[in-house]
Design a protein around this motif. Structure first.
Motif, mmCIF file in Angstrom:
data_model
loop_
_atom_site.group_PDB
_atom_site.id
_atom_site.type_symbol
_atom_site.label_atom_id
_atom_site.label_comp_id
_atom_site.label_asym_id
_atom_site.label_seq_id
_atom_site.Cartn_x
_atom_site.Cartn_y
_atom_site.Cartn_z
ATOM 1 N N VAL C 225 0.643 -1.169 0.121
ATOM 2 C CA VAL C 225 -0.021 0.019 0.205
ATOM 3 C C VAL C 225 0.788 1.355 0.193
ATOM 4 O O VAL C 225 0.755 2.311 -0.839
ATOM 5 N N ALA C 226 1.970 1.182 0.800
ATOM 6 C CA ALA C 226 2.955 2.408 0.912
ATOM 7 C C ALA C 226 3.253 2.562 -0.444
ATOM 8 O O ALA C 226 3.499 3.834 -0.867
ATOM 9 N N ALA C 230 2.992 5.582 -3.177
ATOM 10 C CA ALA C 230 3.955 6.376 -3.515
ATOM 11 C C ALA C 230 4.353 7.364 -2.040
ATOM 12 O O ALA C 230 4.766 8.294 -2.194
ATOM 13 N N CYS C 231 4.061 6.454 -1.104
ATOM 14 C CA CYS C 231 4.546 7.118 0.376
ATOM 15 C C CYS C 231 6.172 7.434 0.038
ATOM 16 O O CYS C 231 6.660 6.292 -0.322
ATOM 17 N N VAL C 357 -2.647 8.624 1.852
ATOM 18 C CA VAL C 357 -3.116 7.297 2.511
ATOM 19 C C VAL C 357 -3.766 7.280 3.491
ATOM 20 O O VAL C 357 -3.976 6.110 3.737
ATOM 21 N N THR C 358 -3.679 8.352 4.282
ATOM 22 C CA THR C 358 -4.464 8.208 5.861
ATOM 23 C C THR C 358 -5.832 7.432 5.729
ATOM 24 O O THR C 358 -6.045 6.580 6.732
ATOM 25 N N GLY C 375 -0.727 12.012 13.579
ATOM 26 C CA GLY C 375 0.624 12.563 14.016
ATOM 27 C C GLY C 375 1.987 11.974 13.453
ATOM 28 O O GLY C 375 2.871 12.541 13.073
ATOM 29 N N SER C 376 1.812 10.474 13.218
ATOM 30 C CA SER C 376 2.919 9.746 12.765
ATOM 31 C C SER C 376 3.174 9.923 11.319
ATOM 32 O O SER C 376 4.337 9.590 10.932
ATOM 33 N N VAL C 377 2.200 10.647 10.482
ATOM 34 C CA VAL C 377 2.547 10.752 9.171
ATOM 35 C C VAL C 377 3.343 12.217 9.218
ATOM 36 O O VAL C 377 3.961 12.115 8.035
#
Lengths: 159, 349, 386
Positions: C225-226, C230-231, C357-358, C375-377
């Motif tokens: 997914v990441a 394109a994370c 992606v969130t 927050g973690s993004v």
């Protein structure tokens, strides 16, 4: 794969859908594809075992002037570590492009942004809305012929 | 103090009114001080100084200035709020936490009302806070406030059970529900504190100590949750619910919530100190004993736990709702039952 | 959890108790959306059923501005304002693209200065990211500890270019000033001072039991997914993909240094959870220190202004250049028509892409988790909205 091999492969598979390709003398080698064939090309680029472009680095809308809009896809392969740029030209009169968000999920927001700024429509996009500008904003500001409106919702736009 | 006042004034009603106001003489200055202390404690834990200017020495007048500001502020009521509930909620919350002070003995000479069911009364009356919080959350007509209120209700009700069970340990040992009696039971120095098994013989102490220790910890943890302090501050979790049930409050009403929170902090600390740490009794037997020193010992023990609550708040992250419930139902409650059972066995034997 | 929706409760008289999902608005004014992000969340009690992010509240027409400048150099202050907590990296990314269009080489010393600045900036940015992440899960104290150390980095920047937030320091072909005297020693002293502090942060927050409970197994972003979304940056590396542009598509002089790429390993939960993303950032700070120390030891003397072109007129053409910002892949796509102003500038901002992606990873979590995930993004709205 080198950019030359990639373009050759695309030409072999897509035939005359590949409109143009430039490898030398440009900062980034690119392939230009007929707008209608972009979804096929995208699927090919992602699924072909040797190319495997699984990472859409960037998707930009461009106003090429003279009534031609463009979309530029910068692709990268995480497995094979090679890049290619894919470009398409679309007439401003009928700015419809097949969406590639089914191929690369990350294209979703980029396409919305390109629509927002340039007004090309991405057919088959799951959530085709403006993203950065308000829903009711008149026009698409990054087009070269865009004039800043004097009033927005009855408020005077400064300068 | 009660007979003295009665003799002096010759009137029951005035006596009771005065008696009822005495804790307020402590609670309000205490809250001002505790807010200042909390800011200083947090600041020094975080490598900074905190308020330093107002009033001169280490910003001692900061909270007074804040209260003056809050009094002058406009009282904003949301247009869509349930006006009555919105208005009443802060008072209900404050009354709930203040009423608990009625049966807490400040010294051998002063207890607001020496009820023989004092502890039971405290458990009952402190539940009033939940009603106030629910009123605030519902009356604000704000989804975030409602979330805070619902969370708070669930949390406080869940944690009443381990609290009550932990209290029961002390009650079983002393055989009384009156806090004055429980305190007197522990008179005679540190070794007689219920935390260390009470005034039992030495082998009995060793048998009791594990249970009393555990129930004291349960009581303290549960009381953290009842006062909505970190790590159990989910009803007013700033980063999630903006400010929870008091999001829509401003000015004096907000100050009342604040006052209630700090009053509550002291109330639960005082209860823990009274039940397990000997309340107003001197830790050194008759040395420094007596009613006046009693006040000192009682307040210092209470303030120590207030400090520990602050310390925890500025050290720990916040729990999540389901984890909070897990701790209450699956950890604290069974252990509290075990303690009650253990003490019960000891007493039967 | 959806039991109430599928099997509605009945009252004693047989009437169905109405239960429905609630839509609540998180933001644009909310303490933990890190700016003016608005999340429209559909909740079933505490459970998040769906999240629809709305961005654009901070849109400042960056791309339009770039087209109306009078030259390429003028875009740089605007780049500062894209990701305002990692301005150096933004400037550098834009300059890399412009330099590629102009086909100019920058002097050796400039390369080193840029690496030093970028790595200092990366540490500063990660300190904010980690500190505010602590705030999001309710721990206030680490935040101030991290700000204390960030302050030292800002002092170094202030010493270099006079600014503490928006530097306009890295220019096309060079940097605006040479390093001031004494900078290298001060930077070395900072490295020495900062290294033990990372352990302090770990003791205080990272391995805190409650913190682990709050972040492990929360917001798991699987590897595929990441990549599909394109994370990039810590978001991608947290999912276990060892991909860092400084290593895997090296630009400037990053191939000269010895360091490693930290990836999420699922130490306390699943690979790709919030804790992994957090930890990748924490470890990256150590790696940045490694790079910094090597760069500070190797930095040569030389001129910094020689390559700055007087007049910037790239040939017609376009270039996309990407580099590693603290948040991930920052790419600038510049189209030149041969004139003195850029014809089109597109900033591919990492936070914009990472944020998209969130919704995918938030579904089914609780509201408190949602805060932890956002927050973690590590988004910076200046860059998301441009």
């Amino acid at each position: 794969m080198t950019p030359l091999e990639i373009t050759d492969r695309l030409k072999a598979k897509l035939g005359d859908k590949v409109v143009d390709a430039k490898i030398d003398g440009v900062p980034d080698p690119f392939v230009k594809i007929a707008p209608g064939a972009i979804l096929d090309a995208a699927l090919l680029l992602r699924n072909d075992a040797e190319m495997e472009f699984d990472f859409l680095m960037c998707l930009s809308g461009v106003d090429n002037g003279k009534g031609i809009l463009g979309v530029v896809y910068h692709l990268y392969s995480m497995t094979n570590r090679h890049k290619i740029t894919v470009k398409i030209d679309i007439p401003v009169a009928e700015p419809a492009v097949p969406s590639v968000s089914s191929v690369w999920a990350g294209a979703d927001w980029h396409e919305r942004e390109a629509f927002d700024m340039f007004g090309m429509t991405f057919t088959g996009h799951p959530d085709h809305r403006r993203i950065l500008l308000p829903e009711d904003y008149p026009g698409h500001p990054l087009r070269k012929d865009f004039k800043v409106p004097e009033f927005y919702q009855g408020m005077k736009v400064p300068y | 103090m009660e007979p003295l006042l009665k003799g002096l004034l010759g009137n029951d009603i005035i006596t009771y009114v005065i008696m009822a106001f005495v804790p307020l003489l402590w609670v309000v200055p205490y809250a001002l001080f505790a807010v200042w202390l909390e800011r200083k404690v947090s600041a020094h834990m975080q490598d900074r100084l905190g308020p330093m200017r107002v009033g001169g020495w280490h910003g001692w007048a900061q909270t007074i200035a804040d209260i003056l500001k809050l009094i002058q502020k406009e009282d904003i009521v949301p247009a869509a709020a349930d006006k009555k509930l919105h208005f009443l909620a802060p008072f209900v919350v404050f009354i709930g936490s203040y009423a608990a002070f009625a049966t807490i003995p400040f010294s051998s000479a002063y207890v607001g009302s020496n009820l023989n069911i004092g502890l039971f009364y405290i458990v009952a009356v402190s539940s009033l806070v939940v009603v106030g919080i629910l009123m605030a959350g519902w009356g604000s007509n704000n989804k975030w406030s409602l979330f805070g209120a619902i969370r708070s209700a669930a949390q406080i009700i869940s944690y009443e059970i381990p609290t009550a069970l932990a209290l029961l340990v002390a009650v079983m040992l002393t055989g009384s529900l009156s806090l004055q009696e429980i305190t007197k039971y522990q008179d005679g120095g540190m070794q007689n504190w219920i935390l260390f098994g009470g005034p039992a013989s030495l082998p009995g102490k060793f048998l009791l100590m594990p249970f009393t220790f555990v129930s004291f910890i349960i009581l303290f943890v549960a009381s953290l949750a009842e006062t909505n302090r970190t790590p159990f501050d989910i009803p007013e979790a700033e980063s999630e619910l903006v400010a929870g049930y008091h999001t829509e409050y401003s000015g004096m009403k907000f100050a009342l919530f604040f006052l209630a929170e700090y009053a509550n902090m002291f109330a639960v600390s005082a209860i823990a100190a009274t039940l397990f740490l000997g309340g107003w009794t001197s830790p050194f037997g008759s040395f420094l004993g007596g009613p006046i020193w009693g006040v000192f010992w009682f307040l210092s023990k209470g303030m120590f736990f207030v400090f520990v609550q602050m310390w925890l708040r500025w050290t720990l992250p916040r729990m999540r709702v389901d984890q909070l419930m897990y701790i209450s139902w699956k950890v604290l409650t069974p252990w509290a039952f075990a303690c009650v059972l253990g003490v019960g066995f000891y007493l039967v034997m | 959890m959806n039991d109430l929706l599928t099997h509605p409760l009945k009252t004693s008289t047989g009437r169905t108790i109405r239960s429905e999902e609630m839509i609540i608005n998180m933001g644009p004014q909310h303490p933990s959306t890190h700016g003016v992000l608005r999340l429209e969340i559909v909740v079933d009690g505490e459970i998040v059923v769906d999240v629809i992010p709305h961005v654009g509240y901070l849109h400042r027409c960056f791309e339009k501005h770039c087209e109306s400048m009078t030259n390429y150099q003028q875009v740089i202050p605007y780049c500062d304002r894209l990701d305002y907590i990692a301005s150096m990296n933004m400037d550098w990314a834009y300059c890399l693209a412009a330099e590629k269009l102009l086909a100019i080489q920058v002097p050796e010393r400039v390369q080193y200065i840029r690496v030093i600045m970028a790595e200092l900036q990366r540490i500063a940015s990660h300190l904010i990211a980690l500190g505010t992440y602590g705030l999001d899960v309710g721990a206030f104290t680490p935040f101030l500890f991290m700000f204390r150390d960030r302050e030292r980095i800002l002092d170094l920047f202030e010493m270099t270019c006079g600014a503490r937030l928006l530097y306009n320091y890295i220019w096309i072909g060079g940097v605006s000033h040479d390093l001031p005297p004494g900078f290298v020693d001060k930077a070395k002293a900072f490295c020495k001072y900062f290294r033990p502090n990372i352990k302090e942060f770990n003791d205080l927050l990272t391995y805190n039991e409650i913190f682990i409970k709050r972040t492990a197994n929360v917001g798991v972003l699987p590897k595929d997914v990441a990549i599909a979304y394109a994370c990039s940056g810590p978001m991608l590396r947290g999912s276990g993909v060892s991909f860092d542009l400084r290593k895997d598509d090296p630009y400037s002089i990053y191939d000269r240094f010895e360091w490693s790429v930290p990836v999420g390993k699922g130490e306390v939960g699943t690979i790709g959870d919030c804790w992994d993303r957090y930890m990748v950032r924490m470890r990256e700070m150590t790696e940045s220190l490694n790079i910094l120390e090597q760069a500070l030891a190797q930095i040569p003397d030389g001129d910094v202004a020689s390559a700055i072109p007087k007049r910037i007129r790239p040939n017609a053409g376009d270039a996309y250049v990407r580099s590693e910002s603290p948040r991930g892949e920052i790419g600038f796509y510049i189209v030149s028509d041969g004139s003195g102003t850029p014809y089109r500038v597109k900033a591919r901002s990492p936070a914009f892409v990472n944020l998209s992606v969130t919704p995918e990873i938030c579904r089914g979590s609780m509201i408190a988790d949602l805060v932890a995930i956002v927050g973690s993004v590590d988004i910076v709205l200046g860059e998301v909205d441009r």
